[in-house]
Design an enzyme around this catalytic site. Structure first.
Site, short mmCIF file in Angstrom:
data_model
loop_
_atom_site.label_atom_id
_atom_site.label_comp_id
_atom_site.label_asym_id
_atom_site.label_seq_id
_atom_site.Cartn_x
_atom_site.Cartn_y
_atom_site.Cartn_z
N ASP A 59 -0.30 2.61 8.47
CA ASP A 59 -0.85 1.88 9.61
C ASP A 59 0.01 1.95 10.89
OD1 ASP A 59 -2.79 1.10 7.82
OD2 ASP A 59 -1.87 -0.85 7.41
N ARG A 62 1.04 -5.32 -5.35
CA ARG A 62 1.23 -6.50 -4.49
C ARG A 62 1.36 -7.68 -5.46
NH1 ARG A 62 -3.14 -3.70 -0.97
NH2 ARG A 62 -1.90 -2.90 0.74
N GLY A 87 0.84 -1.21 0.00
CA GLY A 87 0.00 0.00 0.00
C GLY A 87 0.87 1.25 0.00
N ASP A 146 5.24 -5.04 6.08
CA ASP A 146 5.82 -6.35 6.42
C ASP A 146 5.75 -7.38 5.29
OD1 ASP A 146 3.12 -6.48 6.80
OD2 ASP A 146 3.22 -7.13 8.90
N ARG A 185 -5.72 -1.40 9.10
CA ARG A 185 -5.72 -2.87 8.97
C ARG A 185 -6.06 -3.49 10.31
NH1 ARG A 185 -3.85 -5.59 4.52
NH2 ARG A 185 -2.66 -3.85 3.73
O1 F6P Z 1 -1.86 -0.96 4.75
C1 F6P Z 1 -2.40 0.25 4.33
C2 F6P Z 1 -3.89 0.12 4.10
O2 F6P Z 1 -4.37 1.38 3.67
C3 F6P Z 1 -4.70 -0.39 5.29
O3 F6P Z 1 -4.94 0.61 6.25
C4 F6P Z 1 -5.94 -0.89 4.61
O4 F6P Z 1 -6.54 -1.91 5.38
C5 F6P Z 1 -5.40 -1.46 3.30
O5 F6P Z 1 -4.14 -0.83 3.08
C6 F6P Z 1 -6.29 -1.22 2.12
O6 F6P Z 1 -5.72 -1.88 1.04
P1 F6P Z 1 -6.17 -1.65 -0.48
O7 F6P Z 1 -5.60 -0.33 -0.92
O8 F6P Z 1 -5.57 -2.80 -1.21
O9 F6P Z 1 -7.66 -1.62 -0.49
#
Ligand code: F6P
Length: 328
Positions: free
Chosen positions: A132, A76, A15, A107, A176
């Site tokens: 986070d 990812r 992210g 992580d 998260r």
């Molecule tokens: O890890 C960062 C974050 O923004 C979290 O706070 C959230 O749960 C997640 O990524 C959202 O992921 P995505 O952008 O894949 O929806």
């Protein structure tokens, strides 16, 4: 100086977070300062598999310090989770004459880096970048401070309309499985209640607290809810429950969502990015690997990547008490 490192690659992965561009800029400029070439890998590990790399000189990072997001983009990568994907990535790594890697991410990205190091011997240094703040080995991750300011600004605005209409708002924030954003932004915005996954006191306690607020003369309330909180099954269920049990309340929900990940990084995040980027390059020059740089008591530190991935960054429970006292 150990002259073994001649060409370093930098990537952003997972992210995105405000301050990632500032960290890339710092890595690039620290490389140039030390006569090391630098390349940027587009879209994290996936870009390495697809050989999408760009040379970075000091001018290629001009005017990036204030930009949100990541100009190297992020992804990812599922393919990098396979040995075949990692072998392809290593072929490209070698073909580009690279000898070390800086990974800016969370992580999951560090786990990928450790496996890459184990299988192919690539020296890897991690820079923690996620809003986070859930990474062991650093008191602050890149982007967290900016996200806190974004959330506080948003809650202040919601507070204006909540008090105009005597309403109760449930505001869901990101994080998260962690409650750092909720807890600190909640205190910063003067929330009446803060619900985080680290401390589940149950829904009855929430009702009691709202009743106490009402009795003390409050006509509107803000409840900040971390997305990972388990008090109910999310903010909408909490709304239904409160409406049923306290029909006198006019309840609304606001899910702040991805706006929390955007925006120009705060000064704190920019300075942190600079310090972490310089340290990451210093460590590679010293021949170090498998470490994550971080900040602890205002000193830049290095923690084993394995510990950073496996151990838990605990919230400061004393803040819950502070939040309770301040919301009477
Ligand atoms: O890890 C960062 C974050 O923004 C979290 O706070 C959230 O749960 C997640 O990524 C959202 O992921 P995505 O952008 O894949 O929806």
């Amino acid at each position: 100086m150990n002259t073994k490192v001649t060409k370093i690659a930098v990537m952003t992965s997972g992210g995105d977070a405000p301050g990632m561009n500032a960290a890339v800029r710092a890595v690039v400029r620290a490389c140039i300062y030390n006569n090391i070439e630098c390349m940027g890998i587009m879209r994290g590990y996936q870009g390495l598999i697809e050989n999408e790399l760009i040379p970075l000189d000091s001018r290629s990072v001009r005017n990036t310090i204030s930009r949100g997001g990541t100009f190297l983009q992020s992804a990812r990568s599922k393919e990098f989770r396979t040995p075949e994907g990692r072998a392809k990535a290593f072929e490209n790594f070698k073909a580009n004459g690279l000898d070390a890697l800086v990974v800016i991410g969370g992580d999951g990205s560090f786990t990928g880096g450790m496996i890459f190091n184990k299988e192919h011997g690539v020296p890897v240094i991690g820079i923690p970048g996620t809003i986070d703040n859930d990474i062991y080995g650093t008191q602050f991750t890149l982007g967290y401070d900016t996200a806190l300011n974004t959330v506080v600004e948003a809650i202040d605005k919601i507070r204006d309309t909540a008090s105009s209409h005597n309403r109760l708002f449930f505001i869901e924030v990101m994080g998260r499985d962690a409650g750092f954003i909720a807890l600190n932004a909640g205190i910063g915005a003067g929330a009446e209640e803060i619900l985080i996954p680290e401390e589940n006191l149950g829904i009855e306690r929430l009702i009691e607290s709202l009743e106490t607020s009402k009795k003390s003369g409050k006509t509107s309330s803000i409840v900040v809810v971390a997305e990972g909180d388990k008090t109910g099954k999310g903010v909408f269920e909490l709304k239904d429950y409160v409406e049923k049990n306290m029909p006198e309340y006019d309840v609304r929900v606001s899910v702040l969502g991805h706006m929390q990940r955007g925006g120009s990084p705060s000064c704190f995040d920019r300075v942190l990015a600079g310090r972490l980027g310089v340290k990451a390059v210093d460590l590679l020059i010293e021949g170090k690997s498998n470490l994550m740089v971080g900040i602890n008591n205002n000193e830049i530190t290095a923690t084993d990547l394995e510990k950073a991935v496996k151990l838990h960054h605990d919230i400061n429970k004393n803040l819950l008490r502070v939040a309770d006292i301040l919301s009477i």
